[in-house]
Write an enzyme that holds these catalytic residues in place. Sequence first.
Site, PDB file in Angstrom:
ATOM      1  N   PRO A   1      21.972  56.068  14.764  1.00 25.49           N
ATOM      2  CA  PRO A   1      22.473  55.853  13.730  1.00 25.49           C
ATOM      3  C   PRO A   1      21.920  54.978  12.918  1.00 25.49           C
ATOM      4  O   PRO A   1      21.083  54.134  13.074  1.00 25.49           O
ATOM      5  CB  PRO A   1      23.797  55.126  13.767  1.00 25.49           C
ATOM      6  N   ASN A   2      21.747  55.521  11.310  1.00 27.02           N
ATOM      7  CA  ASN A   2      21.023  54.675  10.226  1.00 27.02           C
ATOM      8  C   ASN A   2      19.461  54.830  10.359  1.00 27.02           C
ATOM      9  O   ASN A   2      18.750  54.285   9.499  1.00 27.02           O
ATOM     10  CB  ASN A   2      21.450  53.146  10.217  1.00 27.02           C
TER      11      ASN A   2
ATOM     12  N   ARG B   1      15.515  51.136   4.571  1.00 28.16           N
ATOM     13  CA  ARG B   1      16.532  50.101   5.287  1.00 28.16           C
ATOM     14  C   ARG B   1      15.958  48.891   5.769  1.00 28.16           C
ATOM     15  O   ARG B   1      14.938  49.222   6.403  1.00 28.16           O
ATOM     16  CB  ARG B   1      17.194  51.102   6.524  1.00 28.16           C
TER      17      ARG B   1
ATOM     18  N   TYR C   1      12.444  47.039   9.923  1.00 28.44           N
ATOM     19  CA  TYR C   1      12.250  48.260  10.490  1.00 28.44           C
ATOM     20  C   TYR C   1      10.937  48.971   9.745  1.00 28.44           C
ATOM     21  O   TYR C   1      10.810  50.007  10.035  1.00 28.44           O
ATOM     22  CB  TYR C   1      13.452  48.987  10.229  1.00 28.44           C
TER      23      TYR C   1
ATOM     24  N   ASN D   1      15.704  55.821  20.590  1.00 23.31           N
ATOM     25  CA  ASN D   1      15.934  54.751  19.825  1.00 23.31           C
ATOM     26  C   ASN D   1      17.393  54.759  19.684  1.00 23.31           C
ATOM     27  O   ASN D   1      17.960  55.379  18.469  1.00 23.31           O
ATOM     28  CB  ASN D   1      15.237  54.423  18.676  1.00 23.31           C
TER      29      ASN D   1
ATOM     30  N   ALA E   1      22.189  51.060  16.744  1.00 28.49           N
ATOM     31  CA  ALA E   1      23.352  50.336  16.970  1.00 28.49           C
ATOM     32  C   ALA E   1      23.954  50.685  18.352  1.00 28.49           C
ATOM     33  O   ALA E   1      24.840  49.888  19.106  1.00 28.49           O
ATOM     34  CB  ALA E   1      24.219  50.364  15.771  1.00 28.49           C
TER      35      ALA E   1
ATOM     36  N   GLU F   1      13.095  53.390  26.298  1.00 32.90           N
ATOM     37  CA  GLU F   1      13.744  52.944  25.271  1.00 32.90           C
ATOM     38  C   GLU F   1      12.997  52.220  24.400  1.00 32.90           C
ATOM     39  O   GLU F   1      12.118  51.547  24.666  1.00 32.90           O
ATOM     40  CB  GLU F   1      14.987  52.091  25.844  1.00 32.90           C
TER      41      GLU F   1
ATOM     42  N   HIS G   1      12.728  50.316  20.338  1.00 30.97           N
ATOM     43  CA  HIS G   1      13.399  49.595  19.307  1.00 30.97           C
ATOM     44  C   HIS G   1      12.131  49.065  18.115  1.00 30.97           C
ATOM     45  O   HIS G   1      10.985  48.657  18.681  1.00 30.97           O
ATOM     46  CB  HIS G   1      14.147  48.337  19.367  1.00 30.97           C
ATOM     47  N   LEU G   2      12.201  49.434  16.721  1.00 32.60           N
ATOM     48  CA  LEU G   2      11.404  49.088  16.048  1.00 32.60           C
ATOM     49  C   LEU G   2      11.132  47.470  15.921  1.00 32.60           C
ATOM     50  O   LEU G   2      10.019  46.890  15.949  1.00 32.60           O
ATOM     51  CB  LEU G   2      11.486  49.536  14.386  1.00 32.60           C
TER      52      LEU G   2
ATOM     53  N   ARG H   1      16.390  38.825  17.883  1.00 29.41           N
ATOM     54  CA  ARG H   1      17.362  38.633  16.773  1.00 29.41           C
ATOM     55  C   ARG H   1      19.099  38.223  17.288  1.00 29.41           C
ATOM     56  O   ARG H   1      18.940  37.434  18.260  1.00 29.41           O
ATOM     57  CB  ARG H   1      17.544  40.115  16.404  1.00 29.41           C
TER      58      ARG H   1
HETATM   59  C1  DQA Z   1      17.051  49.115  16.305  1.00 25.59           C
HETATM   60  C2  DQA Z   1      17.673  47.519  16.652  1.00 25.59           C
HETATM   61  C3  DQA Z   1      19.244  47.988  16.877  1.00 25.59           C
HETATM   62  O1  DQA Z   1      19.748  46.396  16.939  1.00 25.59           O
HETATM   63  C4  DQA Z   1      19.695  48.257  15.391  1.00 25.59           C
HETATM   64  O2  DQA Z   1      21.251  48.343  15.517  1.00 25.59           O
HETATM   65  C5  DQA Z   1      18.962  49.480  14.975  1.00 25.59           C
HETATM   66  C6  DQA Z   1      17.597  49.579  15.210  1.00 25.59           C
HETATM   67  C7  DQA Z   1      15.433  48.916  16.358  1.00 25.59           C
HETATM   68  O3  DQA Z   1      14.780  49.818  16.344  1.00 25.59           O
HETATM   69  O4  DQA Z   1      14.987  47.876  16.195  1.00 25.59           O
HETATM   70  O5  DQA Z   1      19.684  50.239  14.277  1.00 25.59           O
HETATM   71  O6  DQA Z   1      17.362  49.961  17.550  1.00 25.59           O
END
Ligand code: DQA
Length: 150
Positions: free
Chosen positions: A13-14, A21, A26, A78, A81, A102, A104-105, A111
């Site tokens: 998501p997102n 964003r 990101y 990825n 959330a 897995e 994550h950007l 964080r």
């Molecule tokens: C994320 C990190 C997550 O905590 C966050 O909710 C995201 C992006 C990242 O790529 O850094 O939406 O997965």
Amino acid sequence: MKTTKRILVINGPNLNLLGSRERKHYGSKSLADIESRLDDQARQAGAELVAFQSNSEAELVERIQRAGRDKTDFIIINPAAYTHTSVAMRDALAAVGVPFVEVHLSNVFAREAFRQRSYFTDLAVGIISGLGAKGYELALAFALQYSKKS
Ligand code: DQA
């Protein structure tokens, strides 16, 4: 005999909003930019890249389940959330048994505390976090050699 490696890139998501964003976390590349670069990288290696993004947990679970039936060799995911909440996606990955990395950007470990728990990492072959869009390229380089049949 099947020779072409099929690698599935799943974004949660997102991540359809990448580029606009929260750029400080990101970056400025859109998801389309990232996917097109990965597609080139896969083609050059003679592999097939399949990209999927959804904001819906149900659709993400369905896509993971399909990977168990459509000859996917490796998943780069990825979960965004859902990383921190989704037992359903975790269970789907465990059920299909397709190896995955897995990604994550952002560096989730630098964080908020709630981002430091993942439902995926212990099932993953590995995790890349904090290297921005480059993280997907590195995961793909790994996937290409991991899934290479001798
Ligand atoms: C994320 C990190 C997550 O905590 C966050 O909710 C995201 C992006 C990242 O790529 O850094 O939406 O997965």
